[in-house]
Write a protein that holds these residues in place. Structure first.
Motif, PDB file in Angstrom:
ATOM      1  N   LYS A   1       5.806  17.372  20.174  1.00 16.48           N
ATOM      2  CA  LYS A   1       6.977  17.638  19.335  1.00 16.48           C
ATOM      3  C   LYS A   1       7.394  16.420  18.508  1.00 16.48           C
ATOM      4  O   LYS A   1       8.074  16.571  17.498  1.00 16.48           O
ATOM      5  N   GLU A   2       6.998  15.232  18.914  1.00 15.62           N
ATOM      6  CA  GLU A   2       7.393  14.017  18.194  1.00 15.62           C
ATOM      7  C   GLU A   2       6.544  13.766  16.953  1.00 15.62           C
ATOM      8  O   GLU A   2       6.875  12.916  16.139  1.00 15.62           O
ATOM      9  N   VAL A   3       5.426  14.469  16.827  1.00 16.48           N
ATOM     10  CA  VAL A   3       4.516  14.258  15.709  1.00 16.48           C
ATOM     11  C   VAL A   3       4.588  15.469  14.774  1.00 16.48           C
ATOM     12  O   VAL A   3       4.431  16.603  15.210  1.00 16.48           O
ATOM     13  N   ILE A   4       4.834  15.198  13.514  1.00 21.57           N
ATOM     14  CA  ILE A   4       4.906  16.257  12.512  1.00 21.57           C
ATOM     15  C   ILE A   4       3.529  16.370  11.866  1.00 21.57           C
ATOM     16  O   ILE A   4       3.049  15.433  11.229  1.00 21.57           O
ATOM     17  N   ASP A   5       2.913  17.510  12.050  1.00 21.08           N
ATOM     18  CA  ASP A   5       1.563  17.724  11.544  1.00 21.08           C
ATOM     19  C   ASP A   5       1.622  18.226  10.106  1.00 21.08           C
ATOM     20  O   ASP A   5       2.065  19.339   9.845  1.00 21.08           O
ATOM     21  N   ILE A   6       1.189  17.385   9.180  1.00 21.21           N
ATOM     22  CA  ILE A   6       1.089  17.801   7.780  1.00 21.21           C
ATOM     23  C   ILE A   6      -0.376  17.759   7.338  1.00 21.21           C
ATOM     24  O   ILE A   6      -0.678  17.614   6.157  1.00 21.21           O
ATOM     25  N   SER A   7      -1.266  17.902   8.304  1.00 23.71           N
ATOM     26  CA  SER A   7      -2.690  17.779   8.009  1.00 23.71           C
ATOM     27  C   SER A   7      -3.216  18.879   7.099  1.00 23.71           C
ATOM     28  O   SER A   7      -4.278  18.726   6.500  1.00 23.71           O
ATOM     29  N   ASP A   8      -2.475  19.957   6.952  1.00 23.81           N
ATOM     30  CA  ASP A   8      -2.920  21.040   6.070  1.00 23.81           C
ATOM     31  C   ASP A   8      -2.247  20.989   4.700  1.00 23.81           C
ATOM     32  O   ASP A   8      -2.390  21.910   3.892  1.00 23.81           O
ATOM     33  N   ALA A   9      -1.541  19.924   4.408  1.00 22.71           N
ATOM     34  CA  ALA A   9      -0.745  19.827   3.179  1.00 22.71           C
ATOM     35  C   ALA A   9      -1.570  19.899   1.901  1.00 22.71           C
ATOM     36  O   ALA A   9      -1.046  20.272   0.854  1.00 22.71           O
ATOM     37  N   LEU A  10      -2.841  19.578   1.961  1.00 22.98           N
ATOM     38  CA  LEU A  10      -3.674  19.573   0.754  1.00 22.98           C
ATOM     39  C   LEU A  10      -4.616  20.765   0.684  1.00 22.98           C
ATOM     40  O   LEU A  10      -5.406  20.888  -0.254  1.00 22.98           O
ATOM     41  N   ASN A  11      -4.519  21.647   1.664  1.00 20.05           N
ATOM     42  CA  ASN A  11      -5.395  22.813   1.680  1.00 20.05           C
ATOM     43  C   ASN A  11      -5.126  23.712   0.487  1.00 20.05           C
ATOM     44  O   ASN A  11      -3.981  23.893   0.076  1.00 20.05           O
ATOM     45  N   GLY A  12      -6.189  24.266  -0.047  1.00 15.58           N
ATOM     46  CA  GLY A  12      -6.076  25.189  -1.168  1.00 15.58           C
ATOM     47  C   GLY A  12      -5.974  24.509  -2.522  1.00 15.58           C
ATOM     48  O   GLY A  12      -5.879  25.187  -3.543  1.00 15.58           O
ATOM     49  N   ILE A  13      -5.988  23.195  -2.557  1.00 14.34           N
ATOM     50  CA  ILE A  13      -5.898  22.476  -3.831  1.00 14.34           C
ATOM     51  C   ILE A  13      -7.301  21.992  -4.187  1.00 14.34           C
ATOM     52  O   ILE A  13      -7.840  21.082  -3.556  1.00 14.34           O
ATOM     53  N   ASN A  14      -7.894  22.617  -5.188  1.00 14.41           N
ATOM     54  CA  ASN A  14      -9.270  22.309  -5.564  1.00 14.41           C
ATOM     55  C   ASN A  14      -9.299  21.233  -6.652  1.00 14.41           C
ATOM     56  O   ASN A  14      -9.786  21.461  -7.753  1.00 14.41           O
ATOM     57  N   LYS A  15      -8.728  20.102  -6.327  1.00 10.05           N
ATOM     58  CA  LYS A  15      -8.722  18.933  -7.209  1.00 10.05           C
ATOM     59  C   LYS A  15      -9.190  17.748  -6.381  1.00 10.05           C
ATOM     60  O   LYS A  15      -9.086  17.752  -5.156  1.00 10.05           O
ATOM     61  N   THR A  16      -9.625  16.714  -7.047  1.00  9.36           N
ATOM     62  CA  THR A  16     -10.001  15.498  -6.339  1.00  9.36           C
ATOM     63  C   THR A  16      -8.735  14.768  -5.922  1.00  9.36           C
ATOM     64  O   THR A  16      -8.009  14.222  -6.757  1.00  9.36           O
ATOM     65  N   LEU A  17      -8.462  14.810  -4.631  1.00  9.24           N
ATOM     66  CA  LEU A  17      -7.287  14.130  -4.078  1.00  9.24           C
ATOM     67  C   LEU A  17      -7.689  12.963  -3.191  1.00  9.24           C
ATOM     68  O   LEU A  17      -6.871  12.094  -2.896  1.00  9.24           O
ATOM     69  N   PHE A  18      -8.936  12.940  -2.746  1.00  9.31           N
ATOM     70  CA  PHE A  18      -9.464  11.827  -1.958  1.00  9.31           C
ATOM     71  C   PHE A  18     -10.400  11.008  -2.838  1.00  9.31           C
ATOM     72  O   PHE A  18     -11.259  11.562  -3.522  1.00  9.31           O
ATOM     73  N   ILE A  19     -10.236   9.694  -2.809  1.00  8.00           N
ATOM     74  CA  ILE A  19     -11.112   8.825  -3.589  1.00  8.00           C
ATOM     75  C   ILE A  19     -12.262   8.284  -2.743  1.00  8.00           C
ATOM     76  O   ILE A  19     -13.222   7.755  -3.272  1.00  8.00           O
ATOM     77  N   ASP A  20     -12.124   8.395  -1.434  1.00  6.67           N
ATOM     78  CA  ASP A  20     -13.200   8.081  -0.502  1.00  6.67           C
ATOM     79  C   ASP A  20     -12.883   8.799   0.805  1.00  6.67           C
ATOM     80  O   ASP A  20     -11.997   9.649   0.843  1.00  6.67           O
ATOM     81  N   GLU A  21     -13.575   8.466   1.876  1.00 10.23           N
ATOM     82  CA  GLU A  21     -13.398   9.198   3.136  1.00 10.23           C
ATOM     83  C   GLU A  21     -11.993   9.107   3.723  1.00 10.23           C
ATOM     84  O   GLU A  21     -11.589   9.967   4.496  1.00 10.23           O
ATOM     85  N   GLY A  22     -11.245   8.076   3.390  1.00 10.92           N
ATOM     86  CA  GLY A  22      -9.960   7.901   4.040  1.00 10.92           C
ATOM     87  C   GLY A  22      -8.771   7.634   3.144  1.00 10.92           C
ATOM     88  O   GLY A  22      -7.660   7.455   3.634  1.00 10.92           O
ATOM     89  N   HIS A  23      -8.980   7.594   1.841  1.00 13.89           N
ATOM     90  CA  HIS A  23      -7.888   7.214   0.949  1.00 13.89           C
ATOM     91  C   HIS A  23      -7.649   8.278  -0.119  1.00 13.89           C
ATOM     92  O   HIS A  23      -8.598   8.853  -0.658  1.00 13.89           O
TER      93      HIS A  23
END
Length: 135
Positions: free
Chosen positions: A85-107
């Protein structure tokens, strides 16, 4: 400062388990200081390229590297953190967006960072509007 309900003896010593245990230990430590020092902390589990459902061509090339183990570990840690409950999961925040949002594996790109900051802001505003922000 072990998270509640976690039996470290039963956890195997994999890097994934060590990562999760250390992360949650930090969360619990910071959370335990909130009342005494009168502040509110937020912990957000952010998206990774391995979780993004709509990859651009550029992101597909990044994602094709031989990182299967990291991919599986990150996704497993994400699933396990959903119970916290202390961690807010926003890991799906970029799903469905077919644009380049990552410039490498982690950024993230500038646009990716803006989208994540907006998601974080939404959560903080919702907390402030909830009236729970009393010490």
């Amino acid at each position: 400062n072990q998270p509640d309900g976690w039996d470290t003896k039963k956890m195997n010593e994999s890097l994934k388990d060590q990562t999760l245990l250390l992360y949650m230990s930090h969360v619990k430590t910071i959370k335990s200081m909130e009342k005494e020092f009168k502040f509110k902390s937020f912990f957000f589990w952010q998206p990774s390229i391995w979780q993004k459902t709509s990859l651009s061509n550029f992101e597909n090339n990044i994602n094709s590297t031989d990182r299967k183990s990291f991919d599986e570990d990150y996704i497993d840690i994400t699933k396990r953190l959903k119970k916290e409950k202390e961690v807010i999961d926003i890991s799906d925040a970029l799903n469905g967006i077919n644009k380049t949002l990552f410039i490498d594996e982690g950024h993230l790109s500038k646009e990716g960072n803006i989208l994540i900051s907006e998601k974080i802001g939404e959560n903080i505003v919702a907390y402030l509007k909830s009236g729970k922000n009393k010490f």
